[in-house]
Design a protein around this motif. Structure first.
Motif, short mmCIF file in Angstrom:
data_model
loop_
_atom_site.label_atom_id
_atom_site.label_comp_id
_atom_site.label_asym_id
_atom_site.label_seq_id
_atom_site.Cartn_x
_atom_site.Cartn_y
_atom_site.Cartn_z
N ASN A 14 0.83 -1.21 0.00
CA ASN A 14 0.00 0.00 0.00
C ASN A 14 0.86 1.26 0.00
O ASN A 14 0.55 2.23 -0.69
CB ASN A 14 -0.95 0.02 1.20
N ASP A 43 1.47 6.79 -6.70
CA ASP A 43 0.38 7.73 -7.00
C ASP A 43 0.83 9.18 -6.81
O ASP A 43 0.47 10.06 -7.57
CB ASP A 43 -0.84 7.46 -6.13
N ARG A 44 1.62 9.42 -5.76
CA ARG A 44 2.04 10.77 -5.43
C ARG A 44 3.15 11.28 -6.35
O ARG A 44 3.15 12.44 -6.75
CB ARG A 44 2.50 10.81 -3.97
N ARG A 51 0.87 4.18 -2.83
CA ARG A 51 0.65 5.59 -2.50
C ARG A 51 1.80 6.45 -2.99
O ARG A 51 1.61 7.56 -3.48
CB ARG A 51 0.45 5.78 -1.00
#
Length: 172
Positions: free
Chosen positions: A98, A105-106, A102
């Motif tokens: 996870n 994604d960032r 993240r």
């Protein structure tokens, strides 16, 4: 003595494994993020089995029982040290996956599903130039070890007296 320590450690770890659901219920629906100490919480949707937007005691109990059964790989109704360790390793692997998603994604500026060197943090030329300007006390366009050491001294213990990014200002 050793047996008592093993039993108490196993019980404590088992309770910690199952406590997340109860803590999530007590948080007033603030689940899916971090718990009181940064631990993972079960997503609301995972506990709300009937999807009605509410969590009942029966759903909490069912979720807890399912998590226990998942950890109880030999099906004996108890969690051994090995089963607790395996459950902890599984949670850690999920947490890392996870965290990686993240981060992707960032940082993935062009949204191609990959992070290039240019997209990595700290790759900002203006920021690097600013750092050199702050630390370059002799104006030669470079930072020597002595200049870096002097900047660290100006930070003081535990960052006291730090300027921008911890360098460049003396404490008062």
């Amino acid at each position: 003595m050793k047996r008592a320590l093993i039993i108490s450690t196993t019980l404590a770890t088992g309770f910690a494994l199952l406590a997340g659901t109860a803590m999530a219920h007590q948080s007033g629906g603030q689940m899916g993020g971090k718990g009181m100490r940064g631990g993972m919480m079960a997503p609301f949707e995972d506990i709300d089995a009937d999807g009605d937007g509410k969590i009942t005691q029966a759903e909490i109990d069912a979720h807890r029982a399912a998590k226990f059964a998942e950890a109880d790989t030999d099906g004996d109704g108890a969690l051994s040290a090995e089963e607790l360790a395996a459950a902890a390793e599984k949670r850690e692997a999920e947490r890392r996956a996870n965290m990686g998603q993240r981060m992707l994604d960032r940082l993935d500026a062009n949204k191609d599903g990959k992070i290039t060197a240019d997209e990595m943090p700290g790759n900002d030329a203006d920021r690097a130039k600013s750092m050199i300007e702050r630390l370059d006390t002799d104006g030669d366009g470079a930072v020597s070890q002595a200049e870096l050491d002097a900047a660290k001294q100006m930070r003081g213990p535990r960052g006291e007296g730090k300027g921008e990014r911890g360098f460049g200002k003396k404490s008062h």
